[in-house]
Scaffold this active site. Structure first.
Site, PDB file in Angstrom:
ATOM      1  N   GLU A 164      44.799 -13.772  29.785  1.00 33.38           N
ATOM      2  CA  GLU A 164      44.955 -12.640  28.844  1.00 33.38           C
ATOM      3  C   GLU A 164      44.866 -13.102  27.231  1.00 33.38           C
ATOM      4  OE1 GLU A 164      45.440  -9.718  29.625  1.00 33.38           O
ATOM      5  OE2 GLU A 164      46.392  -9.581  31.626  1.00 33.38           O
TER       6      GLU A 164
ATOM      7  N   ARG B 283      42.152 -11.437  25.121  1.00 32.77           N
ATOM      8  CA  ARG B 283      42.668 -10.743  23.854  1.00 32.77           C
ATOM      9  C   ARG B 283      42.485 -11.195  22.583  1.00 32.77           C
ATOM     10  NH1 ARG B 283      47.065  -6.579  26.511  1.00 32.77           N
ATOM     11  NH2 ARG B 283      46.929  -7.325  28.699  1.00 32.77           N
TER      12      ARG B 283
ATOM     13  N   ASP C 289      38.385  -7.739  39.590  1.00 27.39           N
ATOM     14  CA  ASP C 289      37.317  -6.804  38.918  1.00 27.39           C
ATOM     15  C   ASP C 289      36.517  -7.637  37.987  1.00 27.39           C
ATOM     16  OD1 ASP C 289      39.611  -7.782  37.248  1.00 27.39           O
ATOM     17  OD2 ASP C 289      40.400  -5.814  36.778  1.00 27.39           O
TER      18      ASP C 289
ATOM     19  N   GLU D  39      39.299   1.941  31.532  1.00 29.66           N
ATOM     20  CA  GLU D  39      38.133   1.750  32.067  1.00 29.66           C
ATOM     21  C   GLU D  39      37.243   3.003  32.321  1.00 29.66           C
ATOM     22  OE1 GLU D  39      41.025   0.466  32.713  1.00 29.66           O
ATOM     23  OE2 GLU D  39      40.437  -1.675  32.682  1.00 29.66           O
TER      24      GLU D  39
END
Ligand SMILES: *[C@@H]1O[C@H](CO)[C@@H](O)[C@H](O)[C@H]1NC(C)=O
Ligand SMILES: *[C@@H]1O[C@H](CO)[C@@H](O)[C@H](O)[C@H]1NC(C)=O
Length: 591
Positions: free
Chosen positions: A174, A178, A307, A487
């Site tokens: 993360e 980010r 994913d 998404e």
């Protein structure tokens, strides 16, 4: 879900049953290589044990049977191609929404990692202090939207306040996607303002120690202050597939900018380990052992923890201008596995969706694989991603037309295009709720399902899919939430750029209006909705950072002129931070 740093995770917040406790170990604590072999030999048999009539190849056959007769690719409607010029009123409405989100955050919580729009407060991921989670994630959107004043104030905050010297554990993945991703895109879009590159490199240097494991797979957590990798003991020290394989665009771009090989080598090594660990059938489970560099017996899915592994296979190939064939091969292999085992067709409306495979003991104690017809909202990235892959990796010439013509795509390209178009359609079908927003997780009906499963959900639910555990009069299940995820609009943006078909703009506009109606907080900011199928809505007091970095950015780009960040020149990281395509000067590729 107890440590503050862990609660923030984006990609696994939808996790339900597939916790590490369910990672099945074949005979003892550790999976032996023999155990692995045994497991995989049984994969085929396991599928038979849990066989359903529409499993695996049926959708494929359906497609291939049609392809000879079509003159157009599916999803390509003649006369629907727009001029690709901006839809200015809609584009500007998205800019206004961004300002509504940002100005509230700036007023109430500037510099804090996260924002709570109802209580008008911010919070940090850890007690050691913030790391610019929201600011770093939002800057490139301001640059793209031309919000100069907001940008200048955010830049000043980065120059004066941003610090990574925090003695606490942060999620490696993360933080990379980010914060480092946001800073790298800000560097590029600000015409190389060096401040952003210095900060990104400092952060990367603090993250590098996570790669010091026996296999080279990075540990899940990093203590940024101590510059130490930390195993995630909630998951027995295992690392998730998406998390180790979604750092590459960032570290490779940093290597390209700084000419420092180490960032390249660490990121590439992970991919070499994953390639060597290849599971039969081209499938990938969601956990790996960082000691042995091997896949664990765990769920196989395209949602949380799986994913962006798939997303970054094609994007690594595109990032280096289609020069690294190894990623194209890995991508093709994975997409074939997905088509053979995970792509399914719903029973009444024939919607194409992707299911999950979960390991399970049979009565005889053997391991089988249960097909679970569950699709996370996270999987909605895949439709656009398949269309992008079809027009690049799956193209017979470069560049293909917009929209692509049948004869420009390989057989595999046609397969992926068709599935991509259908998956976008399915994701739009999951927006057919009382709010027009789609839930965090949907389940599809299977032949022979107990009726109570879906009869329990509210009457206006379409019959093909339902929200599990949502019963009228009871608190909504976590599956019923919409937490401002990007998404579906990400796929709509890609689909529009690749086809020019205005239906995708119309669909994106409908989603934007649903967000405005149900998520917008009058006093400023946007909030998650607890149950997408109930009006009036109940809110959760949280505005996820990906609203400003991804959801509103992709909506803006959907309505912007197509010359803004063209797909031929940019790859978007999994947090929607755009990086330019480059021809690498490093030794790349491995075998
Ligand atoms: C978050 O961390 C920053 C930096 O240490 C600090 O200034 C701020 O007060 C913190 N915010 C909250 C809500 O604790
Ligand atoms: C990518 O490669 C093509 C030739 O195959 C070249 O024309 C183009 O300039 C390259 N793009 C970049 C960004 O290097």
């Amino acid at each position: 879900m107890t440590e503050p740093g862990l609660r923030q995770r984006k990609k696994d917040s939808s996790e339900t049953s597939a916790t590490p406790k369910n990672v099945t170990h074949a005979g003892g604590d550790k999976i032996s290589s023999l155990g692995n072999l045994y497991v995989w030999v049984l994969l085929g048999a396991g599928l038979l044990i849990y066989q359903f009539p529409n499993i695996a190849k049926a959708p494929l056959r359906l497609f291939l049977g049609q392809s000879g007769r079509d003159t157009h690719l599916p999803g390509v409607r003649p006369n629907s191609v727009s001029t690709f010029s901006a839809d200015i009123p809609k584009r500007d409405a998205v800019v206004e929404a961004f300002k509504h989100a940002w100005l509230a955050y700036e007023r109430d919580a500037m510099g804090d990692d996260e924002y709570h729009p109802f209580s008008h407060t911010g919070s940090n991921l850890t007690a050691a202090g913030g790391i610019g989670y929201t600011v770093a994630d939002s800057i490139d959107t301001m640059l793209i939207m031309g919000l100069d004043d907001e940008y200048q104030r955010a830049r000043t905050w980065v120059a004066e306040k941003l610090s990574f010297d925090r003695d606490a554990e942060f999620n490696t993945f993360e933080t990379t996607i980010r914060v480092m991703g946001g800073l790298l895109a800000a560097y590029h879009l600000s015409d190389q303002d060096h401040l952003f590159l210095e900060k990104a490199q400092e952060l990367a240097d603090r993250i590098l120690p996570t790669f010091e494991t026996d296999s080279g797979l990075p540990l899940s957590l990093v203590n940024l202050g101590l510059k130490e990798g930390v195993p995630d003991m909630d998951n027995n020290g295992m690392v998730s597939t998406a998390e180790v394989a979604t750092l590459q665009l960032e570290f490779r771009y940093l290597a390209h900018l700084t000419d420092e090989d180490i960032y390249w080598e660490k990121a590439e090594r992970v991919m070499a380990v994953l390639r060597a660990a290849r599971m039969p059938h081209g499938l990938a489970s969601i956990f790996l052992s960082p000691k042995e560099g091997r896949f664990m017996t765990a769920s196989i899915r395209l949602g949380s923890r799986g994913d962006s592994y798939y997303e970054y296979l094609i994007k690594q190939y595109l990032q280096t201008n289609q020069t690294e064939d190894v990623y194209r091969e890995m991508y093709d292999d994975a997409m074939t596995g997905i088509h053979n085992y995970l792509v399914q067709t719903s029973i009444s409306s024939k919607l194409i969706y992707t299911a999950e495979l979960n390991p399970e003991r049979t009565g005889q104690g053997e391991l089988g694989w249960r097909l679970t017809p569950k699709q996370d909202h996270l999987v909605c990235f895949l439709g656009g991603s398949l269309m992008l892959g079809a027009t690049t990796s799956g193209a017979l010439l470069h560049p293909v037309s917009v929209p692509p013509r049948l004869e420009e795509l390989s057989e595999v390209g046609k397969r992926d295009w068709k599935t991509g178009v259908e998956l976008v359609k399915t994701c739009m079908a999951t927006h057919e709720t009382a709010t027009g927003l789609s839930p965090e997780i949907v389940h599809f009906r299977m032949p022979g399902d107990e009726v109570e499963n879906y009869a329990a959900s509210k009457g206006n639910m379409p019959s093909d899919w339902y929200i599990k555990g949502s019963k009228p009069g009871h608190p909504p299940s976590l599956d019923a939430r919409y937490i401002l995820r990007p998404e579906t609009v990400e796929s709509l943006f890609l689909a529009f750029r690749l086809t020019g078909d205005t239906q995708y703009r119309d669909q994106g506009w409908a989603i934007f209006q649903a967000i405005e109606k149900h998520c917008r907080v009058d006093s400023g900011g946007y909030a998650s909705v607890k149950n997408v199928d109930q009006v009036p809505v109940e809110h959760e007091d949280k505005m996820e950072t990906f609203l400003m970095s991804e959801t509103l950015k992709y909506l803006y780009l959907l309505f912007a002129d197509a010359s803004v960040l063209p797909l031929s020149e940019y790859v978007f990281n999994t947090e929607a931070h755009p990086f330019p395509v480059f021809n690498p000067s490093f030794r790349t590729g491995f075998s």
